[in-house]
Scaffold this motif. Sequence first.
Motif, PDB file in Angstrom:
ATOM      1  N   ARG A  87       8.688  20.124  -3.301  1.00 42.68           N
ATOM      2  CA  ARG A  87       7.652  19.113  -3.077  1.00 42.68           C
ATOM      3  C   ARG A  87       6.645  19.121  -4.218  1.00 42.68           C
ATOM      4  N   LEU A  88       6.319  17.914  -4.671  1.00 47.38           N
ATOM      5  CA  LEU A  88       5.298  17.719  -5.683  1.00 47.38           C
ATOM      6  C   LEU A  88       4.443  16.535  -5.247  1.00 47.38           C
ATOM      7  N   VAL A  89       3.131  16.745  -5.190  1.00 45.56           N
ATOM      8  CA  VAL A  89       2.189  15.676  -4.849  1.00 45.56           C
ATOM      9  C   VAL A  89       1.201  15.588  -6.008  1.00 45.56           C
ATOM     10  N   GLN A  90       0.951  14.375  -6.464  1.00 47.04           N
ATOM     11  CA  GLN A  90       0.057  14.189  -7.600  1.00 47.04           C
ATOM     12  C   GLN A  90      -0.664  12.855  -7.504  1.00 47.04           C
ATOM     13  N   THR A  91      -1.762  12.735  -8.232  1.00 47.05           N
ATOM     14  CA  THR A  91      -2.359  11.422  -8.421  1.00 47.05           C
ATOM     15  C   THR A  91      -1.655  10.794  -9.616  1.00 47.05           C
ATOM     16  N   TRP A  92      -1.774   9.468  -9.723  1.00 41.31           N
ATOM     17  CA  TRP A  92      -0.993   8.728 -10.725  1.00 41.31           C
ATOM     18  C   TRP A  92      -1.722   7.443 -11.057  1.00 41.31           C
ATOM     19  N   ARG A  93      -1.924   7.212 -12.352  1.00 41.51           N
ATOM     20  CA  ARG A  93      -2.593   5.974 -12.799  1.00 41.51           C
ATOM     21  C   ARG A  93      -1.914   5.481 -14.068  1.00 41.51           C
ATOM     22  N   MET A  94      -1.502   4.219 -14.059  1.00 45.04           N
ATOM     23  CA  MET A  94      -0.852   3.584 -15.211  1.00 45.04           C
ATOM     24  C   MET A  94      -1.920   3.083 -16.178  1.00 45.04           C
ATOM     25  N   LEU A  95      -1.862   3.562 -17.428  1.00 47.46           N
ATOM     26  CA  LEU A  95      -2.877   3.221 -18.421  1.00 47.46           C
ATOM     27  C   LEU A  95      -2.403   2.205 -19.461  1.00 47.46           C
ATOM     28  N   MET A  96      -1.134   1.831 -19.417  1.00 47.16           N
ATOM     29  CA  MET A  96      -0.572   0.921 -20.429  1.00 47.16           C
ATOM     30  C   MET A  96      -1.177  -0.472 -20.380  1.00 47.16           C
ATOM     31  N   ASP A  97      -1.566  -0.883 -19.208  1.00 48.05           N
ATOM     32  CA  ASP A  97      -2.051  -2.234 -18.989  1.00 48.05           C
ATOM     33  C   ASP A  97      -3.508  -2.162 -18.532  1.00 48.05           C
ATOM     34  N   THR A 120      -2.937   2.186  -2.187  1.00 55.28           N
ATOM     35  CA  THR A 120      -4.092   1.500  -1.616  1.00 55.28           C
ATOM     36  C   THR A 120      -5.080   1.111  -2.720  1.00 55.28           C
ATOM     37  N   GLY A 121      -5.464  -0.153  -2.720  1.00 52.35           N
ATOM     38  CA  GLY A 121      -6.442  -0.645  -3.691  1.00 52.35           C
ATOM     39  C   GLY A 121      -5.898  -0.848  -5.089  1.00 52.35           C
ATOM     40  N   ALA A 122      -4.561  -0.832  -5.237  1.00 53.10           N
ATOM     41  CA  ALA A 122      -3.953  -0.949  -6.563  1.00 53.10           C
ATOM     42  C   ALA A 122      -2.820  -1.980  -6.552  1.00 53.10           C
ATOM     43  N   PRO A 123      -3.133  -3.257  -6.330  1.00 53.71           N
ATOM     44  CA  PRO A 123      -2.073  -4.269  -6.209  1.00 53.71           C
ATOM     45  C   PRO A 123      -1.270  -4.489  -7.494  1.00 53.71           C
ATOM     46  N   ALA A 124      -1.903  -4.404  -8.639  1.00 54.03           N
ATOM     47  CA  ALA A 124      -1.159  -4.589  -9.896  1.00 54.03           C
ATOM     48  C   ALA A 124      -0.192  -3.428 -10.117  1.00 54.03           C
ATOM     49  N   THR A 125      -0.651  -2.210  -9.817  1.00 58.35           N
ATOM     50  CA  THR A 125       0.221  -1.043  -9.929  1.00 58.35           C
ATOM     51  C   THR A 125       1.365  -1.157  -8.930  1.00 58.35           C
ATOM     52  N   ALA A 126       1.069  -1.612  -7.702  1.00 60.14           N
ATOM     53  CA  ALA A 126       2.102  -1.775  -6.678  1.00 60.14           C
ATOM     54  C   ALA A 126       3.193  -2.734  -7.146  1.00 60.14           C
ATOM     55  N   ALA A 127       2.794  -3.847  -7.746  1.00 59.16           N
ATOM     56  CA  ALA A 127       3.784  -4.811  -8.248  1.00 59.16           C
ATOM     57  C   ALA A 127       4.596  -4.200  -9.375  1.00 59.16           C
ATOM     58  N   THR A 132      -5.199  -3.991 -16.580  1.00 56.14           N
ATOM     59  CA  THR A 132      -5.361  -4.285 -15.158  1.00 56.14           C
ATOM     60  C   THR A 132      -5.057  -3.057 -14.311  1.00 56.14           C
ATOM     61  N   THR A 133      -3.936  -2.375 -14.593  1.00 50.67           N
ATOM     62  CA  THR A 133      -3.591  -1.182 -13.815  1.00 50.67           C
ATOM     63  C   THR A 133      -4.514  -0.022 -14.157  1.00 50.67           C
ATOM     64  N   ALA A 134      -4.950   0.058 -15.403  1.00 49.37           N
ATOM     65  CA  ALA A 134      -5.860   1.138 -15.807  1.00 49.37           C
ATOM     66  C   ALA A 134      -7.201   1.035 -15.086  1.00 49.37           C
ATOM     67  N   ALA A 135      -7.602  -0.172 -14.697  1.00 48.86           N
ATOM     68  CA  ALA A 135      -8.873  -0.374 -14.003  1.00 48.86           C
ATOM     69  C   ALA A 135      -8.765  -0.068 -12.507  1.00 48.86           C
ATOM     70  N   GLU A 136      -7.552   0.055 -12.000  1.00 48.43           N
ATOM     71  CA  GLU A 136      -7.373   0.342 -10.576  1.00 48.43           C
ATOM     72  C   GLU A 136      -7.566   1.832 -10.310  1.00 48.43           C
ATOM     73  N   PRO A 137      -7.778   2.197  -9.034  1.00 46.46           N
ATOM     74  CA  PRO A 137      -7.976   3.614  -8.713  1.00 46.46           C
ATOM     75  C   PRO A 137      -6.672   4.407  -8.866  1.00 46.46           C
ATOM     76  N   THR A 179       0.796  -1.221   0.000  1.00 36.80           N
ATOM     77  CA  THR A 179       0.000   0.000   0.000  1.00 36.80           C
ATOM     78  C   THR A 179       0.830   1.274   0.000  1.00 36.80           C
ATOM     79  N   THR A 180       2.040   1.252   0.550  1.00 38.17           N
ATOM     80  CA  THR A 180       2.913   2.425   0.503  1.00 38.17           C
ATOM     81  C   THR A 180       4.336   1.966   0.225  1.00 38.17           C
TER      82      THR A 180
END
Length: 168
Positions: free
Chosen positions: A84-94, A128-135, A96-101, A4-5
């Motif tokens: 400091r930079l804080v952002q949201t981030w979502r991987m769209l290539m796959d 959190t809630g993104a196990p494929a992205t975490a891997a 499985t990861t694109a479907a995660e939050p 998760t982190t």
Amino acid sequence: MSDTTQVYRVWIKATPERIWAAITDPEWNSRYAYQSPGYYELHKGGSFRQAATAEMKEFGKAGGFEVPDTIVDGEVLEADPPRRLVQTWRMLMDPTTAAEPFTTLTYEIEEAKMQPGVYKLTVTHELTGAPATAAMVAGTEDSGAGGGWAWILSDLKTLVETGKNLVE
């Protein structure tokens, strides 16, 4: 490191402005790691997108899948250059990861107390809630994504300090 982190640190002999530019300027961020340019609108609510390279698209085609033009997207939550930079981030290539939050990614640049002229770059990725992205970002053997954040930060450091990336 948990699912998760994930926290990564690297010490770089460079100014915080140069490190910030390596993260946020597509002229810099297209020169290391996976060499895909990232575009930021550096204000709260601004967009972030990372573009696919021609090589990525060819790789996908050879593997029987289509790589989208935008491979990562997100929103800038906080920008305090060059610290400091804080952002949201979502991987769209796959799919499985694109479907995660969306996940949250934080870059922090701080002076290293041990040596003048050396700065510590800490990347914290809340997954959190993104196990494929975490891997994938952990660079685990089964993710098929390469070295993840460890690779990216090693290559960023090399480029900023030497002017060349790890494969040059």
